[in-house]
Design a protein around this motif. Structure first.
Motif, mmCIF file in Angstrom:
data_model
loop_
_atom_site.group_PDB
_atom_site.id
_atom_site.type_symbol
_atom_site.label_atom_id
_atom_site.label_comp_id
_atom_site.label_asym_id
_atom_site.label_seq_id
_atom_site.Cartn_x
_atom_site.Cartn_y
_atom_site.Cartn_z
ATOM 1 N N SER A 41 -75.706 34.712 74.180
ATOM 2 C CA SER A 41 -74.586 35.689 73.073
ATOM 3 C C SER A 41 -74.995 36.939 73.132
ATOM 4 O O SER A 41 -74.597 37.593 72.620
ATOM 5 C CB SER A 41 -74.860 35.050 71.908
ATOM 6 N N LEU A 42 -76.083 36.891 74.080
ATOM 7 C CA LEU A 42 -77.108 38.697 73.980
ATOM 8 C C LEU A 42 -76.041 39.423 75.164
ATOM 9 O O LEU A 42 -75.820 38.793 75.736
ATOM 10 C CB LEU A 42 -78.234 38.475 74.347
ATOM 11 N N GLU A 43 -75.739 40.829 74.942
ATOM 12 C CA GLU A 43 -75.578 41.726 75.845
ATOM 13 C C GLU A 43 -76.491 42.712 76.692
ATOM 14 O O GLU A 43 -76.216 43.187 76.169
ATOM 15 C CB GLU A 43 -74.203 42.267 75.263
ATOM 16 N N ILE A 44 -77.522 42.019 77.283
ATOM 17 C CA ILE A 44 -78.259 42.488 77.864
ATOM 18 C C ILE A 44 -77.853 42.975 78.756
ATOM 19 O O ILE A 44 -77.621 43.170 80.320
ATOM 20 C CB ILE A 44 -79.334 41.426 78.681
ATOM 21 N N GLN A 45 -78.793 44.332 79.300
ATOM 22 C CA GLN A 45 -77.477 45.211 80.055
ATOM 23 C C GLN A 45 -79.039 46.062 80.307
ATOM 24 O O GLN A 45 -79.951 46.308 79.736
ATOM 25 C CB GLN A 45 -77.253 46.508 79.597
ATOM 26 N N PRO A 46 -78.674 46.346 81.890
ATOM 27 C CA PRO A 46 -80.198 47.763 81.890
ATOM 28 C C PRO A 46 -79.775 48.818 81.405
ATOM 29 O O PRO A 46 -78.831 49.272 80.853
ATOM 30 C CB PRO A 46 -79.473 47.809 83.878
ATOM 31 N N LEU A 47 -81.447 49.669 81.572
ATOM 32 C CA LEU A 47 -81.343 51.262 80.824
ATOM 33 C C LEU A 47 -80.583 52.129 81.323
ATOM 34 O O LEU A 47 -80.336 52.419 82.611
ATOM 35 C CB LEU A 47 -82.421 51.907 80.563
ATOM 36 N N SER A 48 -79.914 53.377 80.800
ATOM 37 C CA SER A 48 -79.193 54.013 81.207
ATOM 38 C C SER A 48 -80.618 55.244 81.821
ATOM 39 O O SER A 48 -81.134 54.878 81.870
ATOM 40 C CB SER A 48 -78.264 54.812 80.647
ATOM 41 N N GLU A 49 -80.395 55.646 83.103
ATOM 42 C CA GLU A 49 -81.201 56.384 83.762
ATOM 43 C C GLU A 49 -81.556 57.843 82.141
ATOM 44 O O GLU A 49 -82.571 57.823 82.826
ATOM 45 C CB GLU A 49 -80.089 57.832 85.016
ATOM 46 N N ASP A 50 -80.863 58.574 81.981
ATOM 47 C CA ASP A 50 -81.337 59.259 80.243
ATOM 48 C C ASP A 50 -81.913 58.190 79.899
ATOM 49 O O ASP A 50 -83.103 58.783 79.345
ATOM 50 C CB ASP A 50 -79.882 59.541 79.165
ATOM 51 N N ALA A 51 -82.357 57.349 79.007
ATOM 52 C CA ALA A 51 -83.101 56.371 78.459
ATOM 53 C C ALA A 51 -84.303 56.181 79.362
ATOM 54 O O ALA A 51 -84.939 55.584 78.812
ATOM 55 C CB ALA A 51 -81.809 55.014 77.670
ATOM 56 N N ARG A 52 -83.985 56.077 80.750
ATOM 57 C CA ARG A 52 -85.219 55.509 81.555
ATOM 58 C C ARG A 52 -85.837 56.766 81.026
ATOM 59 O O ARG A 52 -87.237 56.019 81.138
ATOM 60 C CB ARG A 52 -84.803 54.844 82.661
ATOM 61 N N ALA A 53 -85.718 57.827 81.362
ATOM 62 C CA ALA A 53 -86.867 58.876 81.439
ATOM 63 C C ALA A 53 -86.480 59.381 80.258
ATOM 64 O O ALA A 53 -88.181 59.886 80.253
ATOM 65 C CB ALA A 53 -85.261 60.689 81.768
ATOM 66 N N ARG A 54 -86.067 59.305 79.219
ATOM 67 C CA ARG A 54 -86.745 59.724 77.718
ATOM 68 C C ARG A 54 -87.427 58.363 77.640
ATOM 69 O O ARG A 54 -88.814 58.689 76.553
ATOM 70 C CB ARG A 54 -85.771 59.215 76.581
ATOM 71 N N LEU A 55 -87.904 57.266 77.541
ATOM 72 C CA LEU A 55 -87.940 56.016 77.467
ATOM 73 C C LEU A 55 -89.988 55.813 78.698
ATOM 74 O O LEU A 55 -90.958 56.025 77.883
ATOM 75 C CB LEU A 55 -87.674 54.837 77.539
ATOM 76 N N SER A 56 -89.393 56.904 79.731
ATOM 77 C CA SER A 56 -91.016 57.213 80.432
ATOM 78 C C SER A 56 -91.456 58.566 79.952
ATOM 79 O O SER A 56 -92.793 58.124 79.550
ATOM 80 C CB SER A 56 -90.283 57.067 81.696
ATOM 81 N N GLN A 57 -90.797 59.031 79.268
ATOM 82 C CA GLN A 57 -91.396 59.947 78.638
ATOM 83 C C GLN A 57 -91.998 60.318 77.482
ATOM 84 O O GLN A 57 -93.455 60.161 77.224
ATOM 85 C CB GLN A 57 -90.927 60.986 78.165
ATOM 86 N N ASP A 58 -92.202 59.323 76.956
ATOM 87 C CA ASP A 58 -92.541 58.856 75.668
ATOM 88 C C ASP A 58 -93.613 57.700 75.598
ATOM 89 O O ASP A 58 -94.748 57.694 75.368
ATOM 90 C CB ASP A 58 -91.590 57.587 74.590
ATOM 91 N N TRP A 59 -93.812 57.039 77.221
ATOM 92 C CA TRP A 59 -94.401 56.309 77.223
ATOM 93 C C TRP A 59 -95.604 57.409 77.877
ATOM 94 O O TRP A 59 -97.290 57.042 77.661
ATOM 95 C CB TRP A 59 -93.766 54.805 78.447
ATOM 96 N N GLN A 60 -95.403 58.171 78.823
ATOM 97 C CA GLN A 60 -96.714 58.979 79.169
ATOM 98 C C GLN A 60 -97.227 59.598 78.272
ATOM 99 O O GLN A 60 -98.367 59.730 77.939
ATOM 100 C CB GLN A 60 -95.643 59.942 80.006
ATOM 101 N N ARG A 61 -96.791 60.147 77.396
ATOM 102 C CA ARG A 61 -97.212 60.241 76.382
ATOM 103 C C ARG A 61 -97.810 59.930 74.672
ATOM 104 O O ARG A 61 -98.839 59.679 74.657
ATOM 105 C CB ARG A 61 -96.039 61.301 74.473
ATOM 106 N N ALA A 62 -97.420 58.523 74.937
ATOM 107 C CA ALA A 62 -98.363 57.283 73.674
ATOM 108 C C ALA A 62 -100.114 57.049 75.113
ATOM 109 O O ALA A 62 -100.855 57.100 74.623
ATOM 110 C CB ALA A 62 -97.725 56.254 74.804
ATOM 111 N N GLU A 63 -99.686 56.985 76.130
ATOM 112 C CA GLU A 63 -100.846 57.158 77.267
ATOM 113 C C GLU A 63 -102.405 58.393 76.700
ATOM 114 O O GLU A 63 -102.932 57.797 76.617
ATOM 115 C CB GLU A 63 -100.497 56.562 78.952
ATOM 116 N N SER A 64 -101.086 59.465 77.179
ATOM 117 C CA SER A 64 -101.814 60.368 76.618
ATOM 118 C C SER A 64 -102.492 60.920 75.474
ATOM 119 O O SER A 64 -103.809 61.405 75.513
ATOM 120 C CB SER A 64 -101.260 61.872 77.011
ATOM 121 N N HIS A 65 -102.453 59.918 74.620
ATOM 122 C CA HIS A 65 -102.629 59.982 73.096
ATOM 123 C C HIS A 65 -103.771 58.896 73.147
ATOM 124 O O HIS A 65 -105.181 58.953 72.110
ATOM 125 C CB HIS A 65 -102.359 58.984 72.183
ATOM 126 N N PHE A 66 -104.594 58.445 74.346
ATOM 127 C CA PHE A 66 -104.752 57.576 73.720
ATOM 128 C C PHE A 66 -106.693 57.738 74.137
ATOM 129 O O PHE A 66 -107.599 56.725 73.013
ATOM 130 C CB PHE A 66 -105.484 55.748 75.230
#
Length: 189
Positions: free
Chosen positions: A68-93
């Motif tokens: 019943s879910l509408e699972i979809q791949p990430l858009s390129e914009d979302a992928r880029a934004r989330l990847s930046q968020d991830w790098q920022r989180a790792e840098s804070h460790f």
């Protein structure tokens, strides 16, 4: 008793035996299919449910809910934004492991939200993720437990947060990478 009655009784017994064998075979095939699909998640679910029948019912329910879910791949914009968020989180460790691990947990949830998995309830979300990513969901649960678990302090807490970051990184990579079956088919002319 007439011979005809013995033949009827034998036929009924044969049909009952065939039905039992067919059902047993069907259940065995279903069990094998679930084990192949879910891997270690199958065993975890059996352990948590207390019986194979209950676990298999739960896994079947997950599949129905997932449909019943509408699972979809990430858009390129979302992928880029989330990847930046991830790098920022790792840098804070190094400076703030607690903040970094909580951010990593949030980012993985954001990825799941963007992709169309259920929001809010961790268990419901993990159950839906297990249909597509049965191996990654174990790491997702473990990372979540390491971040939100109580009782550890000092070096033990930092080690748990490090483990959570490793788990979340693996889940993040799995969820964000482009999978061939989710990419659009090229248009043929």
């Amino acid at each position: 008793m007439d011979t005809i009655w013995w033949v009827v009784i034998a036929a009924v017994v044969a049909v009952v035996i065939l039905a039992v064998v067919a059902r047993s075979y069907s259940q065995s095939r279903r069990r094998t299919a679930l084990r192949d699909q879910y891997g270690p998640e199958y065993d975890r679910t059996v352990g948590a449910a207390g019986s194979r029948r209950d676990a298999e019912r739960e896994l079947a329910e997950r599949e129905r809910m997932h449909e019943s879910l509408e699972i979809q791949p990430l858009s390129e914009d979302a992928r880029a934004r989330l990847s930046q968020d991830w790098q920022r989180a790792e840098s804070h460790f190094v400076d703030d492991p607690e903040l970094a691990a909580r951010e990593a947990d949030r980012i993985v949830r954001d990825v799941l939200d963007e992709r169309g998995y259920p929001r809010g309830d961790f268990d419901k979300q993990a159950a839906a993720v297990s249909v597509d990513y049965p191996e990654a969901v174990q790491r997702y649960r473990h990372g979540h437990e390491m971040v939100h678990g109580n009782g550890a302090s000092g070096d033990e807490r930092t080690e748990n947060l490090r483990k959570a970051m490793v788990d979340f990184r693996e889940v993040f990579v799995e969820l964000v990478e482009v999978r061939p079956e989710t990419e659009a088919e090229p248009v043929r002319t």
